[in-house]
Motif scaffolding. Structure first.
Motif, mmCIF file in Angstrom:
data_model
loop_
_atom_site.group_PDB
_atom_site.id
_atom_site.type_symbol
_atom_site.label_atom_id
_atom_site.label_comp_id
_atom_site.label_asym_id
_atom_site.label_seq_id
_atom_site.Cartn_x
_atom_site.Cartn_y
_atom_site.Cartn_z
ATOM 1 N N PHE A 142 46.223 39.585 48.582
ATOM 2 C CA PHE A 142 45.020 39.768 47.760
ATOM 3 C C PHE A 142 45.096 41.120 47.059
ATOM 4 N N THR A 143 44.732 41.120 45.781
ATOM 5 C CA THR A 143 44.921 42.331 44.982
ATOM 6 C C THR A 143 43.861 43.409 45.209
ATOM 7 N N GLY A 144 42.752 43.039 45.866
ATOM 8 C CA GLY A 144 41.626 43.981 45.986
ATOM 9 C C GLY A 144 41.995 45.295 46.647
ATOM 10 N N GLY A 215 33.414 43.750 43.102
ATOM 11 C CA GLY A 215 33.862 42.595 42.331
ATOM 12 C C GLY A 215 34.544 41.583 43.223
ATOM 13 N N ALA A 216 35.332 40.725 42.609
ATOM 14 C CA ALA A 216 36.079 39.628 43.256
ATOM 15 C C ALA A 216 35.232 38.383 43.439
ATOM 16 N N GLU A 217 33.938 38.471 43.146
ATOM 17 C CA GLU A 217 33.060 37.301 43.236
ATOM 18 C C GLU A 217 31.879 37.534 42.286
ATOM 19 N N PRO A 218 31.225 36.445 41.857
ATOM 20 C CA PRO A 218 30.103 36.632 40.934
ATOM 21 C C PRO A 218 28.908 37.310 41.619
ATOM 22 N N TRP A 219 28.197 38.124 40.864
ATOM 23 C CA TRP A 219 26.957 38.720 41.375
ATOM 24 C C TRP A 219 26.004 38.940 40.217
ATOM 25 N N CYS A 236 28.643 49.454 40.363
ATOM 26 C CA CYS A 236 29.235 48.964 39.110
ATOM 27 C C CYS A 236 30.183 47.797 39.377
ATOM 28 N N ASP A 237 30.300 46.981 38.345
ATOM 29 C CA ASP A 237 31.084 45.751 38.440
ATOM 30 C C ASP A 237 32.553 46.042 38.096
ATOM 31 N N ILE A 238 33.439 45.402 38.792
ATOM 32 C CA ILE A 238 34.864 45.464 38.431
ATOM 33 C C ILE A 238 35.401 44.040 38.493
ATOM 34 N N TYR A 239 36.140 43.667 37.436
ATOM 35 C CA TYR A 239 36.612 42.283 37.320
ATOM 36 C C TYR A 239 38.127 42.261 37.242
ATOM 37 N N GLY A 240 38.702 41.195 37.734
ATOM 38 C CA GLY A 240 40.147 41.031 37.568
ATOM 39 C C GLY A 240 40.622 39.770 38.233
ATOM 40 N N LEU A 241 41.876 39.452 38.032
ATOM 41 C CA LEU A 241 42.477 38.286 38.678
ATOM 42 C C LEU A 241 43.958 38.544 38.870
ATOM 43 N N THR A 242 44.468 38.046 39.971
ATOM 44 C CA THR A 242 45.855 38.272 40.380
ATOM 45 C C THR A 242 46.850 38.026 39.253
ATOM 46 N N GLU A 243 46.632 36.931 38.535
ATOM 47 C CA GLU A 243 47.595 36.510 37.531
ATOM 48 C C GLU A 243 47.763 37.565 36.442
ATOM 49 N N HIS A 305 39.218 30.082 33.536
ATOM 50 C CA HIS A 305 38.148 29.142 33.929
ATOM 51 C C HIS A 305 36.848 29.856 34.261
ATOM 52 N N ASP A 306 36.790 31.154 34.068
ATOM 53 C CA ASP A 306 35.532 31.897 34.244
ATOM 54 C C ASP A 306 34.720 31.806 32.951
ATOM 55 N N ILE A 307 33.424 31.611 33.107
ATOM 56 C CA ILE A 307 32.565 31.502 31.921
ATOM 57 C C ILE A 307 31.790 32.798 31.706
ATOM 58 N N GLY A 329 29.634 31.268 35.653
ATOM 59 C CA GLY A 329 30.052 29.995 36.262
ATOM 60 C C GLY A 329 31.530 29.793 36.050
ATOM 61 N N ARG A 330 32.002 28.594 36.382
ATOM 62 C CA ARG A 330 33.412 28.251 36.210
ATOM 63 C C ARG A 330 33.515 26.898 35.542
ATOM 64 N N THR A 331 34.621 26.678 34.860
ATOM 65 C CA THR A 331 34.819 25.374 34.244
ATOM 66 C C THR A 331 35.613 24.460 35.179
ATOM 67 N N VAL A 340 37.281 35.072 48.868
ATOM 68 C CA VAL A 340 38.496 34.246 48.860
ATOM 69 C C VAL A 340 38.270 33.032 47.953
ATOM 70 N N ASN A 341 39.225 32.794 47.048
ATOM 71 C CA ASN A 341 39.092 31.636 46.156
ATOM 72 C C ASN A 341 39.410 30.361 46.920
ATOM 73 N N VAL A 342 38.513 29.423 46.850
ATOM 74 C CA VAL A 342 38.701 28.168 47.583
ATOM 75 C C VAL A 342 38.534 26.998 46.617
HETATM 76 O O1 DLL Z 1 39.437 38.697 42.953
HETATM 77 C C1 DLL Z 1 40.716 40.470 41.924
HETATM 78 C C2 DLL Z 1 39.647 41.440 42.241
HETATM 79 C C3 DLL Z 1 39.694 42.124 43.442
HETATM 80 C C4 DLL Z 1 38.647 41.704 41.320
HETATM 81 C C5 DLL Z 1 38.716 43.073 43.719
HETATM 82 C C6 DLL Z 1 37.683 42.646 41.589
HETATM 83 C C7 DLL Z 1 37.713 43.335 42.793
HETATM 84 P P1 DLL Z 1 41.654 36.732 42.550
HETATM 85 O O2 DLL Z 1 41.622 36.608 44.015
HETATM 86 O O3 DLL Z 1 42.848 36.250 41.822
HETATM 87 O O4 DLL Z 1 41.508 38.218 42.107
HETATM 88 O O5 DLL Z 1 40.366 35.989 41.982
HETATM 89 C C8 DLL Z 1 40.066 36.024 40.623
HETATM 90 O O6 DLL Z 1 37.697 35.997 41.108
HETATM 91 O O7 DLL Z 1 38.917 34.498 38.124
HETATM 92 C C9 DLL Z 1 36.800 35.272 39.069
HETATM 93 O O8 DLL Z 1 36.462 33.914 39.230
HETATM 94 C C10 DLL Z 1 36.487 36.014 40.364
HETATM 95 N N1 DLL Z 1 36.089 37.410 40.088
HETATM 96 C C11 DLL Z 1 36.828 38.516 40.179
HETATM 97 N N2 DLL Z 1 36.088 39.607 39.869
HETATM 98 C C12 DLL Z 1 34.847 39.157 39.550
HETATM 99 C C13 DLL Z 1 33.646 39.780 39.146
HETATM 100 C C14 DLL Z 1 40.455 39.047 42.396
HETATM 101 N N3 DLL Z 1 33.516 41.094 39.014
HETATM 102 C C15 DLL Z 1 38.742 35.343 40.368
HETATM 103 N N4 DLL Z 1 32.585 38.969 38.893
HETATM 104 C C16 DLL Z 1 38.307 35.454 38.922
HETATM 105 C C17 DLL Z 1 32.670 37.634 39.028
HETATM 106 C C18 DLL Z 1 34.852 37.752 39.696
HETATM 107 N N5 DLL Z 1 33.763 37.001 39.431
#
Ligand code: DLL
Length: 439
Positions: A142-144, A215-219, A236-243, A305-307, A329-331, A340-342
């Motif tokens: 997990f990248t977090g 981050g890592a989940e919607p809020w 504060c919000d932080i967004y990202g994805l492994t890919e 797939h994030d909206i 939401g998600r598509t 954890v993405n499930v």
């Molecule tokens: O969740 C990376 C991450 C780690 C982001 C720590 C922020 C903090 P994945 O496990 O690949 O990576 O999941 C990515 O998580 O496509 C979104 O659906 C959701 N997601 C990540 N950040 C946010 C956020 C990490 N700030 C998937 N708000 C993404 C809402 C988020 N959803």
């Protein structure tokens, strides 16, 4: 704690037209790189009749093919690398639609790019040399954990790599060390806040936290307020994805008005999820990213797939990057449980392989004391139901399924074995997931 800073002002506050030119140049290089080195992209571009030289500016991105999570799965583990394996210094991963994780390979350059992106997020909330950053995201594939860690080190902070879980120890370390910055999922931040309050500790006195990157989940805004009040911090919000690059693809500044996308490293688009047409700024649709500085596993038009919506207006903080609104939401059917993405399909894979249950199931998601729970309801077969000693068989099944799901998906679930034909049937799309969380 230092005031909010801009880590790389020459890039973060760049004239948007200049940035577009830079993006165009970097896009050209990336397209040439993947066309040359990644068979999947060569085939897809050839099939569309697009040659690398057709891509000259950011606008030409529309000509390029999309990439899906399934492409990563189908080429698992190294099929999308644009470089030889010996240039890869790190693998990170997350769950895919089946039991296999999807992985992304990072070169030294990619790790540095990622660290810079998180450093920008740290600086934006005022984290710097004088700070103690407690990272309670999980460390591992997990990248977090590693992502937040690198960014905190990059700004010279003292990092406390706690990883997730063990709340009492988290609080003790926070108190003893005087942690000033917290990095974890928003639901865990709320849970920590409540545990701190229940322990009779007073924020700002016993606990020195000032800000957090969640981050890592919607809020939601409501959740932000709750966390800020409980912990006495800026959340504060932080967004990202492994890919793409883990946390830091986008981050909020203290204006708390949407997350700044690191546009010198990625190009963001919003598309209509069915027609895949690009949508203008301000319209809600699916977020798509193209990486333009990655060298390990660059991705073209990756469908998250994030909206959400994108906002181009210059922020009061001075950054000129486009901001993304909250994920609404998600598509697809991905759900996020405790970060954890499930995918329901992962659980289905376990259930269809298990003798004694039918593939009729429902996933009930809830949030109890800010911790997500997942109940898996599944019907037993008529044969199990008719057994004279069905109770012990049901207990065995429960234990077995719980273990299997844990090993495939990585999370603890509560498995309930129900009577045959007790779960609702649907004539159309089965409603597999009931999400009772009020975010
Ligand atoms: O969740 C990376 C991450 C780690 C982001 C720590 C922020 C903090 P994945 O496990 O690949 O990576 O999941 C990515 O998580 O496509 C979104 O659906 C959701 N997601 C990540 N950040 C946010 C956020 C990490 N700030 C998937 N708000 C993404 C809402 C988020 N959803």
């Amino acid at each position: 704690m230092a005031k909010s800073r801009i880590y790389q002002p020459e890039l973060e506050c760049m004239n948007p037209e200049e940035r577009k030119k830079l993006q165009g140049e970097r896009l050209r290089k990336t397209v040439a790189l993947v066309y040359e080195n990644v068979p999947l992209y060569k085939e897809r571009m050839d099939a569309k009749g697009v040659k690398p030289e057709d891509i000259q500016t950011v606008e030409d991105i529309k000509l390029l093919p999309f990439t899906e999570k399934t492409d990563l799965r189908d080429t698992f583990p190294f099929g999308l690398l644009a470089t030889s394996k010996d240039n890869i210094v790190r693998i990170q991963g997350s769950s895919g639609t089946t039991g296999k994780p999807i992985v992304s390979g990072y070169t030294e350059n990619d790790v540095q790019v990622w660290a810079d992106m998180v450093a920008r997020a740290m600086a934006a909330i005022g984290a710097g040399k004088d700070d103690i950053v407690q990272v309670c995201y999980g460390y591992g594939l997990f990248t977090g954990g590693l992502g937040a860690h690198q960014g905190a080190e990059e700004v010279g902070a003292m990092v406390v790599p706690m990883s997730s879980g063990n709340t009492q120890r988290q609080i003790m370390m926070m108190q003893e060390l005087g942690s000033t910055v917290l990095c974890c999922t928003p639901s865990y931040a709320a849970y920590l806040g409540e545990s701190i309050r229940d322990a009779g500790l007073i924020p700002k006195k016993d606990i020195k936290l000032k800000a957090g990157l969640f981050g890592a989940e919607p809020w939601t805004e409501g959740m932000r307020q709750h966390i800020e009040e409980l912990l006495g911090i800026d959340a504060c919000d932080i967004y990202g994805l492994t890919e793409i690059a883990g946390p830091g693809v986008a981050f909020e500044c203290l204006e708390k008005n949407g997350a700044h996308i690191n546009e010198d490293h990625v190009i963001a688009e919003i598309i209509e999820p069915v027609t895949c047409e690009q949508l203008p700024y301000g319209e809600s649709g699916e977020l798509v990213f193209t990486t333009i500085t990655k060298t390990g596993m660059p991705l073209l038009r990756y469908r998250t797939h994030d909206i959400c919506k994108l906002y181009p207006e210059v922020c009061k903080c001075g950054r000129t990057t486009v901001r993304m609104g909250r994920i609404t939401g998600r598509t697809d059917d991905m759900i996020i449980i405790r970060g954890v993405n499930v995918f329901p399909s992962q659980i289905e894979t376990v259930l269809v392989k298990t003798k004694g249950v039918e593939p009729h199931y429902q996933l009930i998601v809830d949030r109890i004391h800010n911790a997500d729970t997942l109940e898996v309801k599944v019907e037993m077969t008529e044969e199990v139901f008719a057994l004279p000693d069905s109770t012990s068989e049901i207990q065995k099944l429960q234990k077995y399924i719980t273990e299997q799901i844990k090993s495939v998906v990585g999370i603890q679930t509560q498995v309930s074995i129900t009577a045959p034909k007790s779960l609702p049937r649907s004539e159309g799309k089965a409603k597999r997931v009931i999400d009772n969380r009020k975010l």
